[in-house]
Design a protein around this motif. Structure first.
Motif, short mmCIF file in Angstrom:
data_model
loop_
_atom_site.label_atom_id
_atom_site.label_comp_id
_atom_site.label_asym_id
_atom_site.label_seq_id
_atom_site.Cartn_x
_atom_site.Cartn_y
_atom_site.Cartn_z
N ILE A 127 0.84 -1.20 0.00
CA ILE A 127 0.00 0.00 0.00
C ILE A 127 0.87 1.25 0.00
CG2 ILE A 127 -1.61 1.35 1.42
CD1 ILE A 127 -2.86 -1.35 2.28
N ALA A 128 1.92 1.24 0.82
CA ALA A 128 2.83 2.39 0.88
C ALA A 128 3.51 2.61 -0.47
CB ALA A 128 3.88 2.17 1.97
N GLN A 193 7.88 12.71 -0.73
CA GLN A 193 8.83 12.44 0.35
C GLN A 193 8.16 11.74 1.52
OE1 GLN A 193 12.15 13.02 -0.02
NE2 GLN A 193 12.24 11.76 1.83
N LYS A 194 6.93 12.17 1.81
CA LYS A 194 6.18 11.56 2.90
C LYS A 194 5.89 10.09 2.60
CE LYS A 194 1.69 11.81 5.22
NZ LYS A 194 0.36 12.47 5.25
N SER A 195 5.47 9.79 1.38
CA SER A 195 5.15 8.40 1.02
C SER A 195 6.40 7.53 1.00
CB SER A 195 4.44 8.35 -0.34
OG SER A 195 5.26 8.88 -1.36
N LYS A 196 7.53 8.10 0.60
CA LYS A 196 8.79 7.34 0.63
C LYS A 196 9.18 7.01 2.06
CE LYS A 196 10.96 8.84 -3.70
NZ LYS A 196 12.06 9.61 -4.32
N ASN A 197 9.02 7.99 2.94
CA ASN A 197 9.33 7.76 4.36
C ASN A 197 8.40 6.70 4.96
OD1 ASN A 197 11.37 9.65 4.38
ND2 ASN A 197 10.07 11.32 5.10
N GLN A 203 8.93 -0.90 5.95
CA GLN A 203 9.95 -1.91 5.68
C GLN A 203 10.80 -2.19 6.92
OE1 GLN A 203 11.96 -0.23 2.26
NE2 GLN A 203 10.62 -1.28 0.81
N LEU A 204 11.18 -1.12 7.63
CA LEU A 204 11.96 -1.29 8.86
C LEU A 204 11.12 -2.00 9.93
CD1 LEU A 204 13.78 2.16 9.07
CD2 LEU A 204 14.85 -0.07 8.68
N LYS A 205 9.84 -1.65 9.99
CA LYS A 205 8.95 -2.29 10.94
C LYS A 205 8.87 -3.79 10.67
CE LYS A 205 4.09 -2.45 12.32
NZ LYS A 205 2.72 -1.99 11.99
N SER A 206 8.74 -4.15 9.41
CA SER A 206 8.64 -5.58 9.06
C SER A 206 9.94 -6.31 9.41
CB SER A 206 8.32 -5.75 7.57
OG SER A 206 9.42 -5.45 6.75
N GLU A 207 11.09 -5.67 9.14
CA GLU A 207 12.38 -6.30 9.46
C GLU A 207 12.49 -6.54 10.96
OE1 GLU A 207 15.74 -4.16 7.88
OE2 GLU A 207 14.73 -3.79 5.97
#
Length: 292
Positions: A127-128, A193-197, A203-207
């Motif tokens: 979604i992101a 920029q907001k959507s990239k963040n 991604q970091l949350k999933s890791e």
């Protein structure tokens, strides 16, 4: 579907866990009822004190109360599982599979692979990424709107002018001297920029979730490895031996009750370990976003 799989499988695990607990307490109730009956006879004959009989009867009642609580819990578990499987409410489900630990061997080497799979499969990351694409398209539109629109028109008039056949050509151009859509362009750039963040955050949350669940799984697995294949059967054999010796009055009630607590505590450790391993394995599949 991802949520439903996790809910369904964890419901099955909970019911299996509950069924095994019921077996433990049903076995203890059947055994202690015989002992209580025997002690009641001895009490009537004046061979034992009333305190000994009451202590044994209290243990029997405690086990029966625990069994009632387990049956109440399983009714809630049954309701959820029957709803998931669309089974009529009057049915009663019994899971016939053995309550075992996950068969798949997990290795830290696979962590990188799981992280990449999560990027491809997890809905929050997908979604992101879609929001990123949408923001980029919006910026293209806003940039296009700062360019003046050119309009060309052609007119034809027969006999309505000094010329018998009049053909006119018109040209109009917007001149955005004061408004070049800067505000909307700036807003679109910030949205990118907001959507990239947001994508990076997910991604970091999933890791982090994958690593945390895997570590919990490994810790629990290490506990399970301390329990060898013969440990549970040895435990059951010792219980039979203690019951026999207690009946023959070779050991005191205190010794018997102490071992009974130890027995049930250890049986619960075994069941808890199986339950936790299954739940951590299912949670790992959930955070990766696909079956492993």
């Amino acid at each position: 579907m991802r949520e439903l799989k996790k809910t369904l499988r964890n419901s099955v695990t909970e019911i299996l866990y509950n069924q095994e607990q019921q077996k433990i307490y049903q076995g203890q109730i059947a055994s202690i009822e015989k002992l209580t009956k025997s002690y009641n006879n001895q009490l009537n004959l004046g061979n034992i004190s009333k305190a000994e009989y009451i202590r044994l009867k209290a243990q029997e009642i405690e086990f029966k109360k625990k069994l009632v609580s387990l049956k109440q819990e399983i009714e809630d578990q049954q309701a959820e599982l029957k709803a998931l499987l669309m089974i009529p409410s009057h049915s009663y489900l019994v899971i016939s599979d053995s309550f075992t630990m996950p068969e798949k061997q997990l290795s830290e080497i696979e962590l990188t692979q799981w992280v990449e799979k999560a990027k491809e499969n997890r809905p929050d990351i997908l979604i992101a990424k879609n929001k990123e694409k949408h923001a980029a398209k919006n910026l293209e539109i806003q940039n296009a709107m700062k360019t003046p629109d050119v309009a060309v028109s052609i007119g034809y008039d027969r006999g309505g002018n000094i010329m018998k056949d009049f053909i006119g050509l018109g040209l109009s151009v917007d001149l955005p001297i004061f408004d070049r859509n800067k505000g909307n362009i700036q807003e679109a750039q910030l949205e990118i920029q907001k959507s990239k963040n947001e994508t990076r955050k997910n991604q970091l949350k999933s890791e982090n979730e994958i690593v945390a669940v895997f570590k919990n799984y490994i810790r629990t697995q290490q506990v399970s490895e301390e329990i060898d294949d013969t440990y549970e059967s040895t435990l059951d054999g010792l219980l039979v031996s203690h019951e026999k010796n207690f009946r023959l009055r070779n050991i005191s009630m205190l010794e018997y009750m102490d071992f009974l607590d130890t027995y049930i505590g250890n049986k619960m450790i075994i069941l808890d370990t199986k339950k936790e391993l299954n739940q951590y394995y299912e949670n790992l599949q959930y955070v990766v976003g696909q079956d492993l």
